[in-house]
Design an enzyme around this catalytic site. Structure first.
Site, mmCIF file in Angstrom:
data_model
loop_
_atom_site.group_PDB
_atom_site.id
_atom_site.type_symbol
_atom_site.label_atom_id
_atom_site.label_comp_id
_atom_site.label_asym_id
_atom_site.label_seq_id
_atom_site.Cartn_x
_atom_site.Cartn_y
_atom_site.Cartn_z
ATOM 1 N N CYS A 154 -18.669 -3.063 -17.913
ATOM 2 C CA CYS A 154 -18.725 -2.781 -16.472
ATOM 3 C C CYS A 154 -19.757 -3.655 -15.761
ATOM 4 O O CYS A 154 -20.924 -3.706 -16.147
ATOM 5 C CB CYS A 154 -19.048 -1.310 -16.231
ATOM 6 S SG CYS A 154 -19.081 -0.897 -14.473
ATOM 7 N N ASP A 199 -9.190 6.116 -2.230
ATOM 8 C CA ASP A 199 -8.100 6.651 -3.033
ATOM 9 C C ASP A 199 -8.699 7.311 -4.271
ATOM 10 O O ASP A 199 -9.914 7.496 -4.368
ATOM 11 C CB ASP A 199 -7.121 5.539 -3.410
ATOM 12 C CG ASP A 199 -7.745 4.577 -4.395
ATOM 13 O OD1 ASP A 199 -8.972 4.564 -4.522
ATOM 14 O OD2 ASP A 199 -6.999 3.829 -5.054
ATOM 15 N N LEU A 209 11.717 4.825 -7.225
ATOM 16 C CA LEU A 209 10.270 4.789 -6.990
ATOM 17 C C LEU A 209 9.692 6.166 -6.691
ATOM 18 O O LEU A 209 8.504 6.406 -6.897
ATOM 19 C CB LEU A 209 9.933 3.859 -5.808
ATOM 20 C CG LEU A 209 9.316 2.510 -6.095
ATOM 21 C CD1 LEU A 209 8.829 1.871 -4.794
ATOM 22 C CD2 LEU A 209 8.139 2.620 -7.057
ATOM 23 N N GLY A 210 10.548 7.069 -6.204
ATOM 24 C CA GLY A 210 10.059 8.411 -5.898
ATOM 25 C C GLY A 210 9.395 8.530 -4.542
ATOM 26 O O GLY A 210 9.179 7.537 -3.854
ATOM 27 N N TYR A 211 9.059 9.761 -4.182
ATOM 28 C CA TYR A 211 8.452 10.051 -2.864
ATOM 29 C C TYR A 211 9.178 9.285 -1.771
ATOM 30 O O TYR A 211 8.597 8.440 -1.078
ATOM 31 C CB TYR A 211 6.963 9.702 -2.864
ATOM 32 C CG TYR A 211 6.112 10.664 -3.651
ATOM 33 C CD1 TYR A 211 6.180 12.038 -3.414
ATOM 34 C CD2 TYR A 211 5.229 10.223 -4.618
ATOM 35 C CE1 TYR A 211 5.385 12.931 -4.124
ATOM 36 C CE2 TYR A 211 4.432 11.106 -5.335
ATOM 37 C CZ TYR A 211 4.516 12.456 -5.081
ATOM 38 O OH TYR A 211 3.732 13.323 -5.785
ATOM 39 N N CYS A 243 -25.105 2.468 -12.317
ATOM 40 C CA CYS A 243 -24.324 3.697 -12.526
ATOM 41 C C CYS A 243 -25.191 4.847 -13.029
ATOM 42 O O CYS A 243 -25.697 4.823 -14.154
ATOM 43 C CB CYS A 243 -23.184 3.429 -13.506
ATOM 44 S SG CYS A 243 -22.084 4.843 -13.728
ATOM 45 N N TYR A 294 -6.254 6.695 3.906
ATOM 46 C CA TYR A 294 -6.388 5.650 2.896
ATOM 47 C C TYR A 294 -5.677 4.368 3.331
ATOM 48 O O TYR A 294 -6.258 3.276 3.334
ATOM 49 C CB TYR A 294 -5.852 6.082 1.518
ATOM 50 C CG TYR A 294 -5.648 4.862 0.661
ATOM 51 C CD1 TYR A 294 -6.743 4.194 0.133
ATOM 52 C CD2 TYR A 294 -4.386 4.281 0.502
ATOM 53 C CE1 TYR A 294 -6.596 3.006 -0.562
ATOM 54 C CE2 TYR A 294 -4.229 3.096 -0.187
ATOM 55 C CZ TYR A 294 -5.332 2.465 -0.717
ATOM 56 O OH TYR A 294 -5.192 1.287 -1.369
ATOM 57 N N CYS A 341 -17.438 1.160 -20.255
ATOM 58 C CA CYS A 341 -18.750 0.996 -19.620
ATOM 59 C C CYS A 341 -19.474 -0.267 -20.076
ATOM 60 O O CYS A 341 -20.227 -0.869 -19.309
ATOM 61 C CB CYS A 341 -19.610 2.226 -19.885
ATOM 62 S SG CYS A 341 -18.951 3.723 -19.132
ATOM 63 N N GLU A 367 0.823 -1.206 0.000
ATOM 64 C CA GLU A 367 0.000 0.000 0.000
ATOM 65 C C GLU A 367 0.859 1.260 0.000
ATOM 66 O O GLU A 367 0.516 2.256 -0.647
ATOM 67 C CB GLU A 367 -0.953 0.008 1.199
ATOM 68 C CG GLU A 367 -2.044 -1.042 1.128
ATOM 69 C CD GLU A 367 -2.928 -0.906 -0.106
ATOM 70 O OE1 GLU A 367 -2.940 0.175 -0.733
ATOM 71 O OE2 GLU A 367 -3.605 -1.888 -0.456
#
Length: 372
Positions: free
Chosen positions: A209, A145, A87-89, A215, A127, A206, A44
């Site tokens: 879906c 998210d 990966l960043g962050y 929806c 999250y 759609c 996560e």
DNA sequence: AATCCGGGGGC
DNA sequence: GCCCCAGGATT
């Protein structure tokens, strides 16, 4: 009034259609092989603002290197950063590392299973807390998210601006009303999986879906208008001058960035922001000149230019090559390392690009020498 | 509520 | 180019 209440919405039927679709169509992913809370947690964190396909190889390597909470807790930060390189962050993994140590010390190595305790862990926000609690422990907590907001905005025709922080709470309340008590894990994962595979930002499928009949946006023809999302502002441009500097033994000078802010604790080649006043290269020479005697090689033209786009800024780096003639006083932040050891340090991508360009430039110089 | 914090892929 | 991605911390 476009935001309709959900009174006329058949929740049970929606849950069944959604979950049975997930049971049929879910992707096989490395973190879905068991319910180990540690693996769920790591996945996560990696998946924050990062696509599944990008995460998969990192996740496998990470689990091989740090198979348990204890293994990760015992590792050094440099080692952990290196596993995250690209990966960043990077604060994600520094926070994860700290949080895992916390779990090891205060929870006997077991990831806690209450919202209060999980949410206190560093790097675990609303999250991720919901994801861990629902997926690893089967608790009916929302895990909202970007996917979930997009999917639910369409299904229930919710016209909140999902770029605004306040929107998340609206959707969390919606999920609390909709979530399956029998299988919160699959319900949350199914919403996200649907967002990733079917209910995509552009041209959603759609016709494929599983919850199309539930929806409202599909029924009302507003799929292309939902979700509402305001645009961010454009990045600030920063001009930098960097140098790959060699000492007399051919070792390369590298610098460790401060432990806060952009690319915290990552390594880099020396670089300074370009002045708008002084001529090119002067700033770099002045900066370096305080510490080093730099050979005239720095007078030659830069050998490459690197552009790197971050979320909120753009780096344009001119890169020079120079030699250091005096002895370098090494510190915690400043090292000279042999070229073949450069890749054992964690560098941000722009500086990986610098190293790549430097080696290719050195190679072509050699060819010239041979020919000459 | 804004801003900061990476990098890659899709179109 | 632009958008977006299984967000969180800091201010």
């Amino acid at each position: 009034m476009k935001n309709l209440p959900i009174d006329d919405f058949d929740i049970k039927s929606f849950q069944d259609d959604l979950i049975s679709w997930f049971e049929r169509e879910q992707r096989k992913l490395p973190w879905r092989e068991d319910r180990d809370p540690y693996k769920i947690w790591v996945s996560e964190i990696m998946l924050q603002q990062t696509r599944v396909d990008t995460v998969i190889p990192y996740f496998r390597r990470f689990m091989e290197k740090f198979p348990t909470i204890e293994a990760l807790a015992d590792a050094s930060e440099d080692e952990v950063l290196k596993a995250w390189e690209g990966l960043g962050y990077y604060s994600r993994v520094r926070n994860l590392h700290a949080a895992v140590k916390e779990v090891e010390e205060h929870y006997g190595g077991t990831v806690p299973d209450t919202p209060e305790e999980v949410s206190k862990l560093k790097g675990v926000g609303p999250y991720t807390a919901g994801a861990i609690l629902s997926i690893a422990y089967g608790l009916p907590e929302p895990a909202v998210d970007g996917n979930v907001m997009r999917v639910l905005a369409r299904i229930l025709s919710i016209w909140e601006d999902i770029a605004k922080p306040s929107a998340r709470k609206v959707f969390e309340e919606v999920v609390r009303k909709l979530i399956s008590r029998e299988n919160p894990s699959f319900f949350n994962q199914a919403l996200m999986e649907l967002g990733a595979l079917v209910c995509t930002p552009k041209s959603p499928s759609c016709l494929l879906c599983p919850v199309r009949e539930h929806c409202r946006a599909f029924r009302e023809g507003t799929i292309d208008e939902l979700p509402v999302k305001s645009k961010g502002k454009k990045q600030k441009q920063i001009r930098l001058q960097a140098a790959v500097l060699e000492d007399e033994d051919g070792r390369i000078l590298i610098h460790k960035r401060p432990d806060k802010g952009l690319l915290a604790n990552m390594w880099e080649f020396v670089q300074v922001e370009e002045s708008t006043v002084l001529p090119a290269r002067q700033v770099l020479k002045d900066y370096l000149g305080d510490v080093f005697k730099i050979e005239a090689a720095l007078e030659t033209e830069h050998f490459t230019e690197i552009r790197h786009v971050f979320t909120h800024l753009i780096w344009d780096i001119r890169v020079y090559h120079g030699k250091i003639l005096n002895q370098v006083q090494e510190t915690n932040e400043l090292k000279c390392v042999p070229p073949d050891e450069i890749e054992t340090f964690a560098f941000p991508v722009p500086h990986q690009k610098i190293w790549k360009a430097f080696r290719e430039q050195a190679k072509s110089e050699k060819v010239k020498d041979i020919k000459g």
